[in-house]
Structure formats: structure tokens, C-alpha cells
Scaffold this active site. Sequence first.
Site, short mmCIF file in Angstrom:
data_model
loop_
_atom_site.label_atom_id
_atom_site.label_comp_id
_atom_site.label_asym_id
_atom_site.label_seq_id
_atom_site.Cartn_x
_atom_site.Cartn_y
_atom_site.Cartn_z
N ASN A 10 28.42 -11.64 -6.37
CA ASN A 10 28.79 -11.37 -4.98
C ASN A 10 27.98 -12.32 -4.12
OD1 ASN A 10 29.18 -10.37 -2.43
ND2 ASN A 10 28.17 -8.40 -2.80
N TRP A 11 28.65 -13.35 -3.59
CA TRP A 11 27.91 -14.38 -2.84
C TRP A 11 27.63 -13.97 -1.40
CZ3 TRP A 11 30.63 -19.63 -4.60
CH2 TRP A 11 30.50 -19.74 -5.99
N LYS A 12 28.13 -12.80 -0.99
CA LYS A 12 27.90 -12.28 0.35
C LYS A 12 28.15 -13.37 1.41
CE LYS A 12 24.84 -8.88 -1.62
NZ LYS A 12 23.75 -7.94 -1.48
N HIS A 96 31.47 -2.02 -0.69
CA HIS A 96 30.07 -2.42 -0.88
C HIS A 96 29.20 -1.68 0.15
CE1 HIS A 96 26.43 -4.81 -0.93
NE2 HIS A 96 26.79 -5.19 -2.15
N GLU A 98 26.90 -2.60 2.00
CA GLU A 98 26.72 -3.30 3.28
C GLU A 98 27.93 -3.10 4.19
OE1 GLU A 98 25.80 -7.05 1.46
OE2 GLU A 98 23.95 -6.18 0.71
N GLU A 168 25.80 0.90 -7.46
CA GLU A 168 24.76 0.11 -6.81
C GLU A 168 23.87 1.02 -5.96
OE1 GLU A 168 25.96 -4.30 -6.50
OE2 GLU A 168 26.74 -3.27 -4.75
N GLY A 174 18.99 -6.13 -3.20
CA GLY A 174 18.24 -7.15 -2.48
C GLY A 174 16.77 -6.83 -2.28
N SER A 214 19.48 -5.89 -7.71
CA SER A 214 18.38 -6.70 -8.23
C SER A 214 18.49 -7.00 -9.73
CB SER A 214 17.03 -6.06 -7.88
OG SER A 214 16.88 -5.97 -6.48
N GLY A 235 23.96 -10.04 -6.72
CA GLY A 235 23.89 -10.70 -5.42
C GLY A 235 23.00 -11.93 -5.49
N GLY A 236 21.74 -11.76 -5.13
CA GLY A 236 20.80 -12.87 -5.02
C GLY A 236 20.77 -13.81 -6.22
P1 PGA Z 1 21.30 -8.04 -5.32
O1 PGA Z 1 22.70 -7.56 -4.67
O2 PGA Z 1 21.61 -8.47 -6.74
O3 PGA Z 1 20.84 -9.16 -4.46
O4 PGA Z 1 20.39 -6.85 -5.32
C1 PGA Z 1 23.62 -6.82 -5.41
C2 PGA Z 1 24.83 -6.52 -4.57
O5 PGA Z 1 24.69 -6.26 -3.37
O6 PGA Z 1 25.97 -6.51 -5.09
#
Ligand code: PGA
Length: 251
Positions: A10-12, A96, A98, A168, A174, A214, A235-236
Amino acid sequence: MARKPIIAGNWKMYKTQSEAADLANGLASAVGTYDKVDVVVCPTYTSLEVVAQAIKGTNIKLGAQNCHFEAEGAFTGEISLAMLKEIGVEFVIVGHSERRQYFGETDAAINKKAAAIYKAGLTPIICVGERLEEREGGKTSDVVTQQVKGCLADLPADKVAASVIAYEPVWAIGTGKTASKEQAQEVHALIRKVVAEMFSQQVADAVRIQYGGSVKAENARELMAQSDVDGALVGGAALKADSFAGIIKYE
Ligand code: PGA
């Protein structure tokens, strides 16, 4: 009952179009022919097209981070599933945390989006997960059960079986703080139980449940070794080809 692992990036709201093309080209070289897991990348809308070109002919699949549930209409700023599908999108992340937190997305809206995604012939990655205060208050099971029930209500069983659910925990996203393998397995098993109760054991045995929060190359292996963990939503660590490739080749 063998479920093929599925690892999605997920490149956000990261990567311009040229940066996204570079990352996709790097991934195409690093994991383009790897077939032990399904690999999905979810760039921003503006980079979908260039990423689609970069991964053409590889095993990497394309995903979007959101969609609208209506087919078309006066919805300024929104993107329809037909628009995504035409570019080659096969997966769509919905719900998600967010989007729940900053854009007010509810289980009911996620449910509508999932139904629309099925109708378009695509596959949703439906996200659920508790917040820190909910975990600390002993409410994890209740919160996740309610989210799964709300998101999957009245959806067709055969489509749910072919879907992806991402667990999640919000406190792990994150933050560098990953759920332990035991914490992940416990909630994944709960999600599968709720799916079995709502649909059937067969559907529950087929649905793939990703862990997200993470995930990195260093912890992917022990998380993936859990019996109900069928993949990762990253994500990251998905923003660099070598770190994402390290997760994909976790074995
Ligand atoms: P993260 O994000 O790996 O940076 O914790 C995961 C996500 O939000 O899908």
C-alpha cells in the site's frame, strides 16, 4: 485448503508518477517472476497507469487504494470501478484505517464498496482492526467482530470466499510496533470464525487474511508461519524495492 499467500504493498500518498515507475520497475526485476505468493502493488490513482505498464508481463498485480461504489455520476473527486478496471486494476483496498479515521468511512460504506467491487469483477482487500484504546480496554474481539459483520453483511458467499481481508491493528500501522505472532494469529482465527458463522466453513477456509502493521523483512516470516495468516498488507516497507522483495521472499 491450501491458501496461496498474498502480499500487497500500500503506497499510500507516496511517490510521484516518475518515482512510482522507478519503484515498479525495480519490483519487476526483483520479483516479477516470483510465483510462490501473489504480489499486489497499490499506488496512488495518478500512478496506476505507469505502474500498469511497468509490471506488464510480470506476476505482479495492480491494486487501487479506494474507489467509489456508484457506477458513475456527480461525485467530484471520486473514481469509479470501471475507470480502475480499464487501467488493469484487479484489487481494491477498502476500509483502510486511515480512510476510516480521516475520511469518515464506515462499515456500511465499505460494505457497499465491496458489493460494487464484486459487480465490477474485481477483488476487495477489506481492512479491519482495533485502535490502541480498544485493545487496552479489552475490546479487540468485539470491535473486529463488528467490523467484519458490518463489512461483509449480505455479500455473496462465493465472492467473499475469493476476497482478501486485512487485519491491521491501528496501533501497529506506521509505528514500528508489530503485533506479536500470537496476537496476530488470535485475531485472524477470530475473523475466520466470524466468516464461518456468517457464511460457511468452506468460505472461511478459502478467504485469505492478511496481517498489516509494521511488517518488514525481519518479521514477515514468523507472522506468515501462523496458520491463519495468509499474507501481508505492507505500507512503509513496500516503498523500496529491496525491502518489499525481502518480505515477498520471506521463506
Ligand atoms: P505500515 O502500514 O506497514 O507502514 O505499518 C501498513 C498499512 O497501513 O497498510
